[in-house]
Design a protein around this motif. Structure first.
Motif, mmCIF file in Angstrom:
data_model
loop_
_atom_site.group_PDB
_atom_site.id
_atom_site.type_symbol
_atom_site.label_atom_id
_atom_site.label_comp_id
_atom_site.label_asym_id
_atom_site.label_seq_id
_atom_site.Cartn_x
_atom_site.Cartn_y
_atom_site.Cartn_z
ATOM 1 N N GLN A 1 0.868 -1.165 0.000
ATOM 2 C CA GLN A 1 0.000 0.000 0.000
ATOM 3 C C GLN A 1 0.910 1.222 0.000
ATOM 4 O O GLN A 1 1.874 1.264 0.765
ATOM 5 C CB GLN A 1 -0.879 0.040 1.245
ATOM 6 C CG GLN A 1 -1.743 -1.167 1.408
ATOM 7 C CD GLN A 1 -2.109 -1.361 2.862
ATOM 8 O OE1 GLN A 1 -1.314 -1.114 3.754
ATOM 9 N NE2 GLN A 1 -3.327 -1.823 3.096
ATOM 10 N N PRO A 2 0.634 2.187 -0.852
ATOM 11 C CA PRO A 2 1.492 3.378 -0.842
ATOM 12 C C PRO A 2 1.310 4.182 0.433
ATOM 13 O O PRO A 2 0.207 4.332 0.946
ATOM 14 C CB PRO A 2 1.023 4.170 -2.064
ATOM 15 C CG PRO A 2 -0.330 3.653 -2.376
ATOM 16 C CD PRO A 2 -0.415 2.258 -1.859
ATOM 17 N N ALA A 3 2.436 4.674 0.962
ATOM 18 C CA ALA A 3 2.413 5.573 2.115
ATOM 19 C C ALA A 3 2.550 6.991 1.567
ATOM 20 O O ALA A 3 3.461 7.274 0.808
ATOM 21 C CB ALA A 3 3.562 5.255 3.053
ATOM 22 N N ASN A 4 1.649 7.840 1.911
ATOM 23 C CA ASN A 4 1.658 9.234 1.420
ATOM 24 C C ASN A 4 1.564 9.289 -0.098
ATOM 25 O O ASN A 4 2.015 10.238 -0.716
ATOM 26 C CB ASN A 4 2.900 9.973 1.889
ATOM 27 C CG ASN A 4 3.026 9.986 3.392
ATOM 28 O OD1 ASN A 4 2.016 9.968 4.086
ATOM 29 N ND2 ASN A 4 4.231 9.996 3.900
ATOM 30 N N GLY A 5 1.063 8.251 -0.720
ATOM 31 C CA GLY A 5 0.835 8.264 -2.161
ATOM 32 C C GLY A 5 2.018 7.919 -3.030
ATOM 33 O O GLY A 5 1.854 7.508 -4.158
ATOM 34 N N SER A 6 3.257 8.071 -2.538
ATOM 35 C CA SER A 6 4.384 7.871 -3.445
ATOM 36 C C SER A 6 5.549 7.076 -2.872
ATOM 37 O O SER A 6 6.496 6.795 -3.577
ATOM 38 C CB SER A 6 4.911 9.222 -3.913
ATOM 39 O OG SER A 6 5.400 9.944 -2.798
ATOM 40 N N SER A 7 5.489 6.705 -1.609
ATOM 41 C CA SER A 7 6.605 5.950 -1.036
ATOM 42 C C SER A 7 6.105 4.620 -0.465
ATOM 43 O O SER A 7 4.916 4.410 -0.296
ATOM 44 C CB SER A 7 7.318 6.764 0.047
ATOM 45 O OG SER A 7 6.428 7.047 1.094
ATOM 46 N N VAL A 8 7.046 3.747 -0.173
ATOM 47 C CA VAL A 8 6.741 2.422 0.351
ATOM 48 C C VAL A 8 6.797 2.474 1.877
ATOM 49 O O VAL A 8 7.683 3.109 2.446
ATOM 50 C CB VAL A 8 7.770 1.394 -0.171
ATOM 51 C CG1 VAL A 8 7.507 0.015 0.405
ATOM 52 C CG2 VAL A 8 7.761 1.363 -1.685
ATOM 53 N N LYS A 9 5.862 1.814 2.518
ATOM 54 C CA LYS A 9 5.902 1.728 3.978
ATOM 55 C C LYS A 9 7.125 0.902 4.371
ATOM 56 O O LYS A 9 7.408 -0.127 3.756
ATOM 57 C CB LYS A 9 4.631 1.085 4.506
ATOM 58 C CG LYS A 9 3.397 1.938 4.270
ATOM 59 C CD LYS A 9 2.148 1.282 4.803
ATOM 60 C CE LYS A 9 0.944 2.169 4.547
ATOM 61 N NZ LYS A 9 -0.298 1.562 5.055
ATOM 62 N N PRO A 10 7.868 1.317 5.384
ATOM 63 C CA PRO A 10 9.105 0.616 5.757
ATOM 64 C C PRO A 10 8.934 -0.873 6.050
ATOM 65 O O PRO A 10 9.741 -1.691 5.639
ATOM 66 C CB PRO A 10 9.584 1.372 6.990
ATOM 67 C CG PRO A 10 9.006 2.728 6.847
ATOM 68 C CD PRO A 10 7.677 2.531 6.170
#
Length: 88
Positions: free
Chosen positions: A57-66
């Motif tokens: 699932q994208p975090a903040n729309g553009s990054s990967v959740k750690p």
């Protein structure tokens, strides 16, 4: 070194898991032969030779959740030879 190689090296290094680009990770998984299904915000990746299902699932729309980057890293390391990561 290509963009894909740089991204794979960054993913496998385990240092910057919070700054990984979501679209680049999706493109890498598709390049490696994973099939993608999208259910709402969930991007599910499967491959016949791999037991695990990768759920992103994208975090903040553009990054990967750690924690998801860590899960993908574990799958890639476990199936390193099966996926042919040496050729990237």
């Amino acid at each position: 070194m290509s963009q894909r190689q740089k991204f794979l090296a960054q993913l496998l290094s385990a240092q910057n898991s919070s700054n990984l680009d979501f679209a680049a990770l999706v493109n890498l998984l598709l390049f490696l032969g994973f099939e993608q299904r999208i259910r709402g915000s969930h991007h599910l990746f499967t491959k016949t030779v791999i037991e695990e299902i990768i759920n992103l699932q994208p975090a903040n729309g553009s990054s990967v959740k750690p924690y998801q980057a860590k899960q993908v890293r574990a799958v890639l390391l476990k199936y390193h030879s099966t996926l042919g990561l040496e050729t990237i």
